[in-house]
Design a protein around this motif. Structure first.
Motif, mmCIF file in Angstrom:
data_model
loop_
_atom_site.group_PDB
_atom_site.id
_atom_site.type_symbol
_atom_site.label_atom_id
_atom_site.label_comp_id
_atom_site.label_asym_id
_atom_site.label_seq_id
_atom_site.Cartn_x
_atom_site.Cartn_y
_atom_site.Cartn_z
ATOM 1 N N CYS A 1 0.889 -1.067 0.010
ATOM 2 C CA CYS A 1 -0.155 0.053 0.032
ATOM 3 C C CYS A 1 0.888 1.374 0.057
ATOM 4 C CB CYS A 1 -0.905 0.050 1.222
ATOM 5 S SG CYS A 1 -2.195 -1.462 1.197
ATOM 6 N N GLY A 2 2.199 1.119 0.036
ATOM 7 C CA GLY A 2 3.030 2.199 0.211
ATOM 8 C C GLY A 2 3.037 3.018 1.231
ATOM 9 N N PHE A 3 2.673 2.476 2.460
ATOM 10 C CA PHE A 3 2.661 3.178 3.819
ATOM 11 C C PHE A 3 3.832 3.124 4.467
ATOM 12 C CE2 PHE A 3 -2.140 1.885 4.005
ATOM 13 C CZ PHE A 3 -2.568 2.683 3.194
ATOM 14 N N ASN A 4 4.717 4.199 4.780
ATOM 15 C CA ASN A 4 5.759 4.392 5.499
ATOM 16 C C ASN A 4 5.976 5.290 6.888
ATOM 17 O OD1 ASN A 4 7.177 3.480 2.924
ATOM 18 N ND2 ASN A 4 6.530 5.265 2.113
ATOM 19 N N ASP A 5 4.780 5.682 7.276
ATOM 20 C CA ASP A 5 4.602 6.396 8.547
ATOM 21 C C ASP A 5 4.259 5.626 9.477
ATOM 22 O OD1 ASP A 5 1.846 6.600 8.163
ATOM 23 O OD2 ASP A 5 2.111 8.443 7.437
ATOM 24 N N LYS A 6 4.005 6.094 10.657
ATOM 25 C CA LYS A 6 3.653 5.588 11.992
ATOM 26 C C LYS A 6 1.935 5.707 12.300
ATOM 27 C CE LYS A 6 7.927 4.373 13.092
ATOM 28 N NZ LYS A 6 8.460 2.980 13.257
ATOM 29 N N LYS A 7 1.550 6.021 11.271
ATOM 30 C CA LYS A 7 -0.153 6.019 11.345
ATOM 31 C C LYS A 7 -0.806 4.708 11.688
ATOM 32 C CE LYS A 7 -1.275 9.029 8.213
ATOM 33 N NZ LYS A 7 -2.096 10.000 7.519
ATOM 34 N N PRO A 8 -1.612 4.428 12.354
ATOM 35 C CA PRO A 8 -2.280 3.176 12.452
ATOM 36 C C PRO A 8 -3.130 2.884 11.107
ATOM 37 C CG PRO A 8 -3.699 4.695 13.778
ATOM 38 C CD PRO A 8 -2.383 5.519 13.562
ATOM 39 N N VAL A 9 -3.309 1.876 10.771
ATOM 40 C CA VAL A 9 -3.817 1.367 9.493
ATOM 41 C C VAL A 9 -5.249 0.859 9.736
ATOM 42 C CG1 VAL A 9 -4.084 -0.401 7.400
ATOM 43 C CG2 VAL A 9 -1.493 0.571 8.309
ATOM 44 N N LEU A 10 -6.130 1.554 8.908
ATOM 45 C CA LEU A 10 -7.478 1.114 9.048
ATOM 46 C C LEU A 10 -7.903 0.718 7.746
ATOM 47 C CD1 LEU A 10 -10.449 1.430 10.120
ATOM 48 C CD2 LEU A 10 -10.639 3.744 8.978
ATOM 49 N N LEU A 11 -8.429 -0.706 7.937
ATOM 50 C CA LEU A 11 -8.832 -1.480 6.432
ATOM 51 C C LEU A 11 -10.533 -1.385 6.572
ATOM 52 C CD1 LEU A 11 -8.713 -3.508 4.437
ATOM 53 C CD2 LEU A 11 -8.861 -5.364 6.247
ATOM 54 N N VAL A 12 -10.889 -0.945 5.547
ATOM 55 C CA VAL A 12 -12.572 -0.904 5.240
ATOM 56 C C VAL A 12 -12.946 -1.799 4.048
ATOM 57 C CG1 VAL A 12 -14.473 0.593 4.493
ATOM 58 C CG2 VAL A 12 -12.379 1.765 5.605
ATOM 59 N N ILE A 13 -13.796 -2.880 4.594
ATOM 60 C CA ILE A 13 -14.339 -4.009 4.056
ATOM 61 C C ILE A 13 -15.818 -3.876 3.713
ATOM 62 C CG2 ILE A 13 -14.184 -6.493 3.462
ATOM 63 C CD1 ILE A 13 -11.996 -6.709 5.437
ATOM 64 N N GLY A 14 -16.296 -3.944 2.520
ATOM 65 C CA GLY A 14 -17.895 -3.680 2.586
ATOM 66 C C GLY A 14 -18.357 -5.024 1.880
ATOM 67 N N GLY A 15 -17.697 -6.197 1.971
ATOM 68 C CA GLY A 15 -18.185 -7.370 1.510
ATOM 69 C C GLY A 15 -17.483 -7.670 0.170
ATOM 70 N N SER A 16 -17.805 -8.905 -0.276
ATOM 71 C CA SER A 16 -17.446 -9.103 -1.656
ATOM 72 C C SER A 16 -17.683 -8.471 -2.744
ATOM 73 C CB SER A 16 -17.887 -10.607 -2.194
ATOM 74 O OG SER A 16 -19.190 -10.867 -1.912
ATOM 75 N N LEU A 17 -18.956 -7.537 -2.909
ATOM 76 C CA LEU A 17 -19.546 -6.869 -3.938
ATOM 77 C C LEU A 17 -19.331 -5.198 -3.654
ATOM 78 C CD1 LEU A 17 -22.927 -8.747 -4.849
ATOM 79 C CD2 LEU A 17 -20.535 -8.804 -6.137
ATOM 80 N N GLY A 18 -18.663 -5.074 -2.094
ATOM 81 C CA GLY A 18 -18.614 -3.775 -1.743
ATOM 82 C C GLY A 18 -19.982 -3.083 -0.951
ATOM 83 N N SER A 19 -19.831 -1.980 -0.465
ATOM 84 C CA SER A 19 -21.176 -1.668 0.137
ATOM 85 C C SER A 19 -21.241 0.010 -0.321
ATOM 86 C CB SER A 19 -21.136 -1.646 1.738
ATOM 87 O OG SER A 19 -22.135 -0.903 2.172
ATOM 88 N N LYS A 20 -22.102 0.261 -1.131
ATOM 89 C CA LYS A 20 -21.941 1.996 -1.402
ATOM 90 C C LYS A 20 -22.316 2.631 -0.150
ATOM 91 C CE LYS A 20 -24.047 4.887 -4.783
ATOM 92 N NZ LYS A 20 -24.464 6.095 -3.735
ATOM 93 N N PHE A 21 -23.126 2.158 0.776
ATOM 94 C CA PHE A 21 -23.409 2.795 2.029
ATOM 95 C C PHE A 21 -22.092 2.994 2.717
ATOM 96 C CE2 PHE A 21 -25.716 3.568 6.021
ATOM 97 C CZ PHE A 21 -26.704 4.455 5.550
ATOM 98 N N ILE A 22 -21.236 2.159 2.890
ATOM 99 C CA ILE A 22 -20.179 2.259 3.776
ATOM 100 C C ILE A 22 -19.257 3.179 2.659
ATOM 101 C CG2 ILE A 22 -18.102 1.143 4.809
ATOM 102 C CD1 ILE A 22 -19.943 -1.080 5.438
ATOM 103 N N ASN A 23 -19.163 2.983 1.495
ATOM 104 C CA ASN A 23 -18.105 3.530 0.765
ATOM 105 C C ASN A 23 -18.290 4.982 0.831
ATOM 106 O OD1 ASN A 23 -17.163 0.974 -0.181
ATOM 107 N ND2 ASN A 23 -18.083 1.210 -2.014
ATOM 108 N N ASP A 24 -19.549 5.512 0.582
ATOM 109 C CA ASP A 24 -19.746 6.752 0.689
ATOM 110 C C ASP A 24 -19.616 7.637 1.822
ATOM 111 O OD1 ASP A 24 -20.617 6.605 -2.062
ATOM 112 O OD2 ASP A 24 -22.809 6.602 -1.486
ATOM 113 N N THR A 25 -19.867 6.865 3.052
ATOM 114 C CA THR A 25 -19.770 7.524 4.390
ATOM 115 C C THR A 25 -18.341 7.641 4.562
ATOM 116 O OG1 THR A 25 -21.682 6.298 5.224
ATOM 117 C CG2 THR A 25 -20.299 7.219 6.718
ATOM 118 N N VAL A 26 -17.346 6.613 4.270
ATOM 119 C CA VAL A 26 -16.055 6.737 4.466
ATOM 120 C C VAL A 26 -15.470 7.871 3.489
ATOM 121 C CG1 VAL A 26 -13.792 5.754 3.911
ATOM 122 C CG2 VAL A 26 -15.518 4.394 5.304
#
Length: 354
Positions: free
Chosen positions: A179-204
């Motif tokens: 993912c190209g992350f080089n800093d110390k910030k915590p990593v947040l993974l967002v998964i909306g299911g195998s087809l994705g979730s428009k609702f979660i995607n939009d809110t994020v």
């Protein structure tokens, strides 16, 4: 050499747990074959594993009115006949069913040939396919302790859900490198299911500027759901779907936002990833994810936001609560009595193989 025929399909969630069992079954000397539909997602997944695949007919099982409800029973009957013929020819020692509409004719076909059947139910309450199949099964593996009361005739066995070994062995370092992350910030993974979730995607995405101040974000957003206008955001990486890299990406996460399908939440439990669950609402499901999420919340593994309550402010607030109490959630997961279900399920298969 003993032979096992596996089945399950209609969604990836009815197939991937089978993949977790196959390596151990092969090590134990089982020849593995699979029964599925011609166009189902299971065919693509299983044939990649170079496993012999049998095609049968199967109609979709629906709880709601649809004109196809009048024709699909004939497809199921055809599938039962095809399954009986396959069982007579292949003579498996046992059948393992992960559910989904394709599994019903397979289970009935095995029972007709007096072949033992082990089924697995991921959710707290059985899906329609497993409800119909249960009378023909020898044992039904369940994932949640609460599920045992729904399985009759003392057939329920609490096993947990099988988790793929490669997922456990992923590398956080490789995941961050991907993912190209080089800093110390915590990593947040967002998964909306195998087809994705428009609702979660939009809110994020509506709150992306606030979120990337505190987190590096990996967003698995589903097919055709990548927003190219956000590609320039530092600390925000999007994927439609992740396959080979998934073990590394999941291991790199410090926190996870996810739907509450049983497979993914038990993967999070196995990996001890504190999580914020947003279950599918009853408007678009039978409510199984809501029950799954409540169980995990009660056990102290998760924070839950109901879909109807989700907004950007609440998302940011609950993520901060999860981050501050991360150690508590990890400790609760470490203390869980429900582990990876592979060993228990394989032991059961070995016990009942004829």
């Amino acid at each position: 050499m003993k032979k096992i025929i596996m089945t399950g399909g209609g969604s990836a969630g009815h197939v991937t747990p089978n993949l977790a069992l196959i390596p151990k079954l092969k090590k134990m000397g089982y020849e593995v074959q699979y029964i599925g539909t011609e166009d189902g997602i299971e065919r693509k997944i299983i044939e990649k594993q170079h496993i012999k695949y049998h095609i049968i007919s199967s109609g979709k099982l629906r709880r709601y009115f649809d004109i196809k409800n009048f024709t699909d029973p004939f497809k199921v009957i055809k599938g039962v006949v095809q399954s009986i013929i396959i069982m007579k020819k292949e003579k498996p020692n046992i059948v393992f069913s992960k559910g989904g509409f394709v599994s019903v004719p397979v289970v009935i076909g095995a029972n007709f040939n007096k072949i033992p059947v082990i089924a697995h139910e991921s959710d707290i309450t059985p899906g329609l396919a497993n409800k119909l199949s249960a009378p023909y099964c020898t044992k039904v593996c369940v994932t949640f302790p609460e599920s045992q009361k729904y399985i009759k005739d003392n057939k329920a066995v609490l096993t947990g859900t099988p988790v793929r070994e490669e997922l456990i062995n992923g590398s956080s370092i490789i995941g961050k490198r991907i993912c190209g992350f080089n800093d110390k910030k915590p990593v947040l993974l967002v998964i909306g299911g195998s087809l994705g979730s428009k609702f979660i995607n939009d809110t994020v995405r509506e709150n992306i500027d606030n979120l990337i101040k505190k987190y590096n974000i990996i967003h698995i957003c589903g097919k055709d759901n990548v927003d190219n206008s956000l590609n320039s955001k530092n600390g925000y990486v999007q994927f439609e779907y992740v396959n080979d890299e998934l073990p590394h990406i999941m291991n790199s996460a410090d926190l996870v936002v996810s739907r509450a399908g049983a497979n993914v939440i038990f993967e999070l439990l196995a990996l001890k990833k504190p999580n914020l669950l947003i279950p599918l609402s009853k408007k678009s499901s039978r409510g199984d994810q809501i029950l799954n999420a409540k169980s995990f919340e009660k056990s102290g593994y998760s924070i839950v936001i109901q879909e109807e309550e989700l907004n950007g402010e609440l998302l940011v607030q609950k993520l901060e609560e999860l981050r501050k109490n991360r150690a508590k959630y990890v400790k609760n997961m470490e203390s869980s009595s429900i582990k990876n279900g592979v060993d228990k399920i394989v032991e059961l298969i070995a016990k009942y193989s004829t």
